[in-house]
Design an enzyme around this catalytic site. Structure first.
Site, PDB file in Angstrom:
ATOM      1  N   ASP A 255       0.852  -1.280  -0.132  1.00  0.00           N
ATOM      2  CA  ASP A 255       0.027   0.522   0.247  1.00  0.00           C
ATOM      3  C   ASP A 255       0.945   1.239  -0.023  1.00  0.00           C
ATOM      4  O   ASP A 255       2.415   1.067   0.205  1.00  0.00           O
ATOM      5  CB  ASP A 255      -1.046   0.072   1.083  1.00  0.00           C
ATOM      6  CG  ASP A 255      -2.144   1.288   1.023  1.00  0.00           C
ATOM      7  OD1 ASP A 255      -1.745   1.953   0.572  1.00  0.00           O
ATOM      8  OD2 ASP A 255      -3.183   1.083   1.664  1.00  0.00           O
TER       9      ASP A 255
HETATM   10  C1  BGC Z   1      -5.109   3.750   0.357  1.00  0.00           C
HETATM   11  C2  BGC Z   1      -5.102   2.537  -1.491  1.00  0.00           C
HETATM   12  C3  BGC Z   1      -4.846   2.641  -2.433  1.00  0.00           C
HETATM   13  C4  BGC Z   1      -3.292   3.620  -2.449  1.00  0.00           C
HETATM   14  C5  BGC Z   1      -2.676   4.218  -3.544  1.00  0.00           C
HETATM   15  C6  BGC Z   1      -3.764   4.386   0.054  1.00  0.00           C
HETATM   16  O1  BGC Z   1      -3.965   5.221   1.087  1.00  0.00           O
HETATM   17  O2  BGC Z   1      -4.513   2.362   1.743  1.00  0.00           O
HETATM   18  O3  BGC Z   1      -6.263   1.850  -0.453  1.00  0.00           O
HETATM   19  O4  BGC Z   1      -4.648   1.888  -3.387  1.00  0.00           O
HETATM   20  O5  BGC Z   1      -3.540   4.216  -1.300  1.00  0.00           O
HETATM   21  O6  BGC Z   1      -3.639   5.308  -3.838  1.00  0.00           O
END
Ligand code: BGC
Length: 727
Positions: A255
């Site tokens: 993530d």
């Molecule tokens: C989120 C993810 C997301 C990623 C990219 C993170 O803060 O938890 O679900 O895909 O950001 O935007």
């Protein structure tokens, strides 16, 4: 009155088309690995490292971008949110949320939704769609619950698998996220979700296992820690379980900002670092040069970087991305610089259909569908009209005024348009309406109860609207840091509903909500119906109109439990940094069944404008007790009402007592469309997957011996037929 349903010919054809496409595009993992080996063998250490490393925040056109290499050539991969449509992009479709897909309980609709999203991501040149989400509504307050499939692993597993098949049938890599135990926003970067092995396997791993079986290309590891270890450097969870037990062949990426080391992360199973910088614009990375250095100093074997590169390149081949994959035509950082490309096709039709198919009719004493003879209705509440500042005025939908059709956070897409109620009825000119031929009175204030009462008085049916919202932790809305602070309706909703119900004896309550809310007004004698569209995307108002006018017969089911009071739930977001999953298997309805608490509306509940009768349950067991064991249950379902409609036949299994399982667990369902008066024999099949429990001594799935029960019915609390068999 004419009824149609999602199981219409058009949708069936669309699904068939997708299935055919899937066969054309997708290579087997073995073939993909064979192809990958040819180019990975030619890569230097630096090249292998480069394709595993993100270029940094804002460093490319997408929210995540890897480095491209040449000689051998491998392109930069574009990774982009969101699970319900393309984030930070124009001329795209913003469809129903994940939890709505779940509420449809309709496998072909979920597949079609995945396929149209995959098509849009493909058209815009996005290699990896960052979805579907498969975390749980472990608590009703959990901020991102609406991105996933609710409180049940079986249902969440079906939603995950069908969505992935749909997305990948169009040549786009789907992402199973967030791995794992990422079920609250509170302290999401610092808390450790602590769970025992049986609960981990039977609940939290379940949708990831179904995702791997459906060929998912990538898995995103989560922000939180699991049993004390960061999810993105957990050897047991990544290597032993995901890549070992589940046999995952694709790549694991972090993530955004969830990588916390080089050596531990890489040796313990992380294959790609996103977005590639240690912190925002730091210019430093745990991968990149640090990874190369770690190999040179022998802290990491070069064979591991080969494995990482193989996983990425093989996934790219598997999805056919080597063949003329379109150029990226989004620009997440500078939207105005994106080239114009409208990818919406006729996807709004699917969105409208799934919106209606996922609108749950919770309660109805006959006021719906609207009688063609009625002369007047009222529409009341701020939810009937879009946010005055514009439908996309709050970045990542991070506010809560006006019509609610998405939660907030990275799991959102900009609306190309938003059909709210005023758009289809013209709230400013109450006499003109194309909803149905009736006079409309409206009031758009949630706080002016006098105006609400005035609007509600004297009309044949008064619709009152209320909302509850939640989202991702980086945005705080009305004091809610992602998770909801409580389960009450927002914006004075309860008072508004009471005022309208006091003024009109045919009150219909409509709730646009991310999840369960408390309903202190539910016993009000004038509340004749409660309609629950969830958060249904850009076609929201049209989908709702289809249901209330009867153009579509409701057939959705609640993917979570709605309790009578907050204290009936056993879990809420936990402020401690050690979040103990001490409820073990008793999530949602399993807790309510176990503790014998009567919910207000049970898991799986949803009404229709027709009625169905269940009979002749027969159970056939073969190869009992072996790995190839199958159980087939057949039941005859008849549409006994006057209207055509779809029924969701749900099968709950009670395991032998000594298994120590919850009283009953959903292990199968089918949605079937039946013309009135018609009946059909439905078959539900259970295999090793559905019949076993995780044995913590053997560290394996086993089918417990003893007496099993199969309960077939219309909800978890509306069992119509039961039978048993012995193993
Ligand atoms: C989120 C993810 C997301 C990623 C990219 C993170 O803060 O938890 O679900 O895909 O950001 O935007």
């Amino acid at each position: 009155m004419h009824f149609n349903s999602l199981s219409s010919t058009a949708l069936t054809l669309l699904v068939l088309f997708n299935t055919v496409q899937a066969k054309i595009n997708v290579l087997s993992w073995d073939d993909a690995y064979t192809k990958a080996k040819i180019i990975v063998d030619k890569m230097s250490l630096e090249q292998k490292v480069n394709i595993t490393t993100g270029v940094g925040w804002d460093g490319g056109l997408c929210v995540g971008n890897t480095y491209a290499i040449s000689n051998p050539d491998f392109p930069s991969l574009c990774l982009q949110d969101a699970p319900m449509g393309i984030r930070f992009a124009d001329n795209v479709t913003a469809g129903v949320s994940g939890v709505n897909a779940a509420a449809s309980f309709d496998k072909s609709a979920i597949l079609a939704r995945g396929a149209y999203m995959g098509q849009e991501f493909y058209d815009k040149g996005i290699n990896v769609q960052l979805g579907p989400g498969m975390n749980f509504m472990r608590s009703s307050q959990g901020g991102r619950g609406w991105e996933s499939g609710g409180e049940d692993p079986y249902l969440t597993g079906v939603v995950a698998a069908e969505t992935i098949k749909g997305i990948q049938s169009k040549g786009v890599i789907a992402t199973a996220k967030h791995y794992i135990l990422n079920d609250q926003e509170l302290n999401r970067n610092t808390e450790s979700s602590n769970v025992d092995s049986r609960t981990l396997h039977e609940i939290y791993l379940w949708p990831f296992a179904r995702s791997v079986e459906s060929g998912v290309g990538s898995v995103m590891c989560a922000y939180n820690l699991a049993n004390g270890t960061h999810a993105c450097e957990d050897d047991y969870l990544l290597n032993t379980v995901l890549k070992g037990e589940l046999g995952f062949k694709g790549f694991v990426h972090s993530d955004w900002g969830a990588t916390h080391s080089t050596v531990n992360a890489v040796n313990h199973g992380l294959d790609m670092d996103m977005p590639g910088e240690i912190s925002y614009k730091s210019g430093t990375s745990y991968f990149g040069q640090n990874l190369t250095d770690a190999v040179n100093t022998k802290s990491i074997k070069e064979s591991r970087t080969t494995d990482m590169a193989m996983r990425i390149v093989a996934t790219w081949y598997k999805l056919g991305q080597d063949k003329n994959f379109p150029k990226v035509s989004i620009n997440s950082v500078d939207r105005d610089k994106a080239s114009y490309l409208n990818v919406q096709r006729d996807h709004k039709k699917i969105v409208r259909q799934i919106g209606a198919a996922s609108t749950v009719l919770l309660k109805n004493s006959g006021v719906l569908p609207l009688d063609t003879k009625i002369k007047s209705i009222a529409l009341i509440g701020s939810d009937i009209k879009a946010n005055d500042d514009g439908i996309n005025s709050c970045s990542d939908r991070g506010c809560s005024s006006g019509h609610l059709a998405q939660g907030w956070g990275s799991g959102t897409a900009d609306f190309p348009y938003l059909i709210e109620l005023c758009l289809i009825t013209d709230c400013n000119a109450p006499l003109i309406t194309n909803l149905i031929n009736v006079k409309i009175q409206s009031s758009i204030s949630d706080w002016d109860l006098e105006a609400a009462t005035e609007a509600a008085k004297g009309v044949d049916v008064a619709f009152v609207f209320a909302t509850a919202n939640s989202g991702e932790e980086y945005i705080t809305v009305d004091g809610n840091v992602g998770d909801r602070n409580n389960l009450s309706l927002w914006n004075n909703g309860d008072e508004l509903i009471k005022a309208v119900a006091d003024a009109n004896k045919n009150t219909v309550v409509v709730i646009h909500s991310v999840g369960a809310v408390l309903m202190p007004w539910i016993e009000h004698a004038n509340i004749k119906a409660v309609v629950w569209p969830g958060i249904s995307g850009q076609e929201s108002g049209n989908s709702l109109a289809d249901i209330v006018t009867g153009a579509v017969n409701p057939s959705a089911r609640l993917p979570y439990t709605i309790a009578k009071k907050e204290s009936d739930y056993n879990v809420k977001p936990d402020p401690s940094l050690q979040v103990e999953y001490s409820e073990k298997l008793l999530m949602g309805y399993k807790w309510f069944d176990h503790a014998k608490i009567e919910p207000l509306f049970p898991f799986g509940h949803g009404m229709s404008y027709t009625s169905f009768n269940y009979s002749k349950l027969k159970i056939k067991v073969s190869k009992s007790g072996t790995k190839d064991m199958t159980v087939k249950a057949t039941v005859t379902v008849k549409n006994t009402g006057k209207l055509d409609g779809a029924e969701v036949i749900q099968a709950y299994i009670s395991y032998p007592e000594k298994a120590g399982s919850p009283p009953q667990q959903l292990r199968g369902f089918e949605k079937v469309f039946l013309k009135h008066g018609k009946q059909q024999k439905i078959e539900l099949k259970f295999t090793m997957t559905e019949l076993s429990i995780w044995d913590t001594v053997a560290n394996a799935w086993v089918i417990p011996s003893g007496k099993f029960f199969i309960h077939v019915g219309a909800s978890s609390r509306d069992i119509r037929q039961s039978g048993s068999f012995n193993v």
